[in-house]
Design a protein around this motif. Sequence first.
Motif, short mmCIF file in Angstrom:
data_model
loop_
_atom_site.label_atom_id
_atom_site.label_comp_id
_atom_site.label_asym_id
_atom_site.label_seq_id
_atom_site.Cartn_x
_atom_site.Cartn_y
_atom_site.Cartn_z
N UNK A 35 2.06 10.36 -9.62
CA UNK A 35 1.34 10.36 -10.88
C UNK A 35 1.68 9.20 -11.79
N UNK A 36 2.35 8.18 -11.26
CA UNK A 36 2.77 7.04 -12.08
C UNK A 36 1.68 5.98 -12.20
N UNK A 37 0.75 5.95 -11.24
CA UNK A 37 -0.42 5.08 -11.32
C UNK A 37 -1.62 5.87 -10.81
N UNK A 38 -2.83 5.38 -11.13
CA UNK A 38 -4.04 6.04 -10.64
C UNK A 38 -4.57 5.30 -9.42
N UNK A 46 0.83 -1.20 0.00
CA UNK A 46 0.00 0.00 0.00
C UNK A 46 0.87 1.25 0.00
N UNK A 47 1.89 1.28 0.84
CA UNK A 47 2.75 2.46 0.94
C UNK A 47 3.44 2.76 -0.39
N UNK A 48 3.97 1.72 -1.05
CA UNK A 48 4.65 1.91 -2.33
C UNK A 48 3.64 2.36 -3.39
N UNK A 49 2.48 1.71 -3.44
CA UNK A 49 1.45 2.08 -4.41
C UNK A 49 0.97 3.51 -4.19
N UNK A 50 0.80 3.89 -2.94
CA UNK A 50 0.35 5.24 -2.62
C UNK A 50 1.40 6.27 -3.04
N UNK A 51 2.67 5.96 -2.84
CA UNK A 51 3.74 6.86 -3.29
C UNK A 51 3.74 7.00 -4.81
N UNK A 62 -8.43 0.81 -5.40
CA UNK A 62 -8.10 0.14 -6.66
C UNK A 62 -7.00 0.95 -7.34
N UNK A 63 -6.00 0.23 -7.84
CA UNK A 63 -4.83 0.84 -8.46
C UNK A 63 -4.84 0.51 -9.95
N UNK A 64 -4.57 1.51 -10.79
CA UNK A 64 -4.58 1.31 -12.23
C UNK A 64 -3.33 1.98 -12.82
N UNK A 65 -2.58 1.21 -13.57
CA UNK A 65 -1.40 1.76 -14.26
C UNK A 65 -1.79 2.23 -15.64
N UNK A 66 -1.41 3.45 -15.97
CA UNK A 66 -1.67 3.98 -17.30
C UNK A 66 -0.76 3.27 -18.31
N UNK A 67 -1.07 3.44 -19.59
CA UNK A 67 -0.23 2.82 -20.62
C UNK A 67 1.08 3.50 -20.75
#
Length: 91
Positions: free
Chosen positions: A73-76, A63-68, A86-91
């Motif tokens: 702005x690297x993932x939504x 969670x901490x890494x995803x939140x960072x 929910x985490x989403x990686x842009x193209x």
Amino acid sequence: MVAPPLEVVAVLKLCQRRAGANRGGEFVQEHNPEDVSEVIEPLEPYMTSEVADALNWPRRSAFNVLDDLADEGRIRKKKPEARRVIWIREQ
């Protein structure tokens, strides 16, 4: 103030190192944010537990890494419920 016995100091330093602290007592990030890119496919939604399980990380660390990454702005980050992200990686 009296200093603690040397045995106590040694045990505290050992506990800090086991918990991820460096010799200066600072906690360091052992999980590489780039590892997340290897398990998250672009435009696919992921829950924290899925990423944590895929990387064999504790959920809180994931969670901490995803939140960072979201802050950078690297993932939504989508929060459909109070305790669900929910985490989403842009193209």
